[in-house]
Design a protein around this motif. Sequence first.
Motif, PDB file in Angstrom:
ATOM      1  N   THR A  33      -0.326   9.563  -6.787  1.00 31.90           N
ATOM      2  CA  THR A  33       1.098   9.580  -6.463  1.00 31.90           C
ATOM      3  C   THR A  33       1.471   8.609  -5.354  1.00 31.90           C
ATOM      4  N   GLY A  34       0.494   7.979  -4.738  1.00 29.57           N
ATOM      5  CA  GLY A  34       0.765   6.989  -3.707  1.00 29.57           C
ATOM      6  C   GLY A  34       1.063   7.578  -2.350  1.00 29.57           C
ATOM      7  N   VAL A  35       0.572   8.783  -2.064  1.00 30.03           N
ATOM      8  CA  VAL A  35       0.809   9.389  -0.751  1.00 30.03           C
ATOM      9  C   VAL A  35      -0.479   9.588   0.034  1.00 30.03           C
ATOM     10  N   ALA A  36      -1.578   9.027  -0.442  1.00 25.56           N
ATOM     11  CA  ALA A  36      -2.827   9.128   0.302  1.00 25.56           C
ATOM     12  C   ALA A  36      -2.744   8.223   1.523  1.00 25.56           C
ATOM     13  N   PRO A  37      -3.095   8.746   2.702  1.00 29.20           N
ATOM     14  CA  PRO A  37      -3.003   7.911   3.900  1.00 29.20           C
ATOM     15  C   PRO A  37      -4.116   6.863   3.936  1.00 29.20           C
ATOM     16  N   LEU A  38      -3.735   5.652   4.298  1.00 32.07           N
ATOM     17  CA  LEU A  38      -4.695   4.570   4.443  1.00 32.07           C
ATOM     18  C   LEU A  38      -4.766   4.181   5.918  1.00 32.07           C
ATOM     19  N   PRO A  39      -5.960   3.934   6.441  1.00 31.99           N
ATOM     20  CA  PRO A  39      -6.063   3.543   7.849  1.00 31.99           C
ATOM     21  C   PRO A  39      -5.331   2.225   8.102  1.00 31.99           C
ATOM     22  N   ALA A  40      -4.566   2.192   9.163  1.00 36.77           N
ATOM     23  CA  ALA A  40      -3.856   0.972   9.566  1.00 36.77           C
ATOM     24  C   ALA A  40      -4.012   0.801  11.063  1.00 36.77           C
ATOM     25  N   LEU A  84       1.208   4.761   4.402  1.00 36.44           N
ATOM     26  CA  LEU A  84       1.185   5.240   3.031  1.00 36.44           C
ATOM     27  C   LEU A  84       0.529   4.225   2.108  1.00 36.44           C
ATOM     28  N   ASN A  85      -0.115   4.731   1.106  1.00 37.16           N
ATOM     29  CA  ASN A  85      -0.686   3.908   0.066  1.00 37.16           C
ATOM     30  C   ASN A  85       0.467   3.311  -0.742  1.00 37.16           C
ATOM     31  N   ARG A  86       0.472   2.007  -0.927  1.00 41.97           N
ATOM     32  CA  ARG A  86       1.538   1.363  -1.685  1.00 41.97           C
ATOM     33  C   ARG A  86       1.266   1.381  -3.186  1.00 41.97           C
ATOM     34  N   GLY A  87       0.107   1.849  -3.584  1.00 42.72           N
ATOM     35  CA  GLY A  87      -0.205   1.950  -5.001  1.00 42.72           C
ATOM     36  C   GLY A  87       0.276   3.281  -5.547  1.00 42.72           C
ATOM     37  N   GLY A  88      -0.135   3.609  -6.719  1.00 42.31           N
ATOM     38  CA  GLY A  88       0.221   4.887  -7.306  1.00 42.31           C
ATOM     39  C   GLY A  88       1.532   4.837  -8.065  1.00 42.31           C
ATOM     40  N   ASP A  89       1.897   5.965  -8.591  1.00 43.73           N
ATOM     41  CA  ASP A  89       3.102   6.108  -9.403  1.00 43.73           C
ATOM     42  C   ASP A  89       4.320   6.168  -8.477  1.00 43.73           C
ATOM     43  N   ARG A  90       5.155   5.149  -8.510  1.00 49.90           N
ATOM     44  CA  ARG A  90       6.288   5.067  -7.593  1.00 49.90           C
ATOM     45  C   ARG A  90       7.358   6.114  -7.902  1.00 49.90           C
ATOM     46  N   GLN A  91       7.529   6.479  -9.186  1.00 47.40           N
ATOM     47  CA  GLN A  91       8.520   7.498  -9.528  1.00 47.40           C
ATOM     48  C   GLN A  91       8.107   8.861  -8.971  1.00 47.40           C
ATOM     49  N   THR A  92       6.826   9.170  -9.045  1.00 45.21           N
ATOM     50  CA  THR A  92       6.346  10.435  -8.494  1.00 45.21           C
ATOM     51  C   THR A  92       6.427  10.419  -6.976  1.00 45.21           C
ATOM     52  N   ASN A  93       6.144   9.278  -6.383  1.00 38.41           N
ATOM     53  CA  ASN A  93       6.269   9.150  -4.944  1.00 38.41           C
ATOM     54  C   ASN A  93       7.720   9.388  -4.530  1.00 38.41           C
ATOM     55  N   ASN A  94       8.650   8.867  -5.306  1.00 39.97           N
ATOM     56  CA  ASN A  94      10.071   9.095  -5.043  1.00 39.97           C
ATOM     57  C   ASN A  94      10.419  10.569  -5.207  1.00 39.97           C
ATOM     58  N   ALA A  95       9.840  11.236  -6.194  1.00 39.16           N
ATOM     59  CA  ALA A  95      10.090  12.662  -6.391  1.00 39.16           C
ATOM     60  C   ALA A  95       9.591  13.472  -5.195  1.00 39.16           C
TER      61      ALA A  95
END
Length: 156
Positions: A68-75, A85-96
């Motif tokens: 869903t693109g909400v896995a935290p990535l170290p920055a 936030l992870n910029r990958g994943g399903d953007r529609q689900t991330n929006n939901a």
Amino acid sequence: MRALARLHADLTREITDLDQMIGPLVTAINPALLAVHGVGPDVTGQLLVTAGGKPDRLRSKASFAMLTGVAPLPASSGRTHRHQLNRGGDRQTNNALRRIVNTRMGTDARTRAYVTRRTKEGLSKPEIIRCLKRYVARENYSVLTPTPPEDLASAA
């Protein structure tokens, strides 16, 4: 202008019809998901599409968060330790998930208290929303995936 007004009226009517159809469909598929605070028929439909289209990828809460693109990535850099936030994943689900977070930030007392506490700790609003989206993804994963029966779990 008349053609544009007619098109607007037709599309509004179609949206209304589709909204009436989606409610009973998602209720029949997963009524528990609709019971989660902040989750409506549209969001439920999106979560079901994401989970239903890729059942083999939903091995854990972490894999669902990555999907869903909400896995935290170290920055982090230097002495600063933070995540983005992870910029990958399903953007529609991330929006939901973002819509669920927005609803909870406005209506849920526990979420408002969490936002206040994390703001006092020095987190920015985007960082707080990132944390909340990850929490919402974990919560919805539990509702989306059925628990395995005891006899199958012990046999594996």
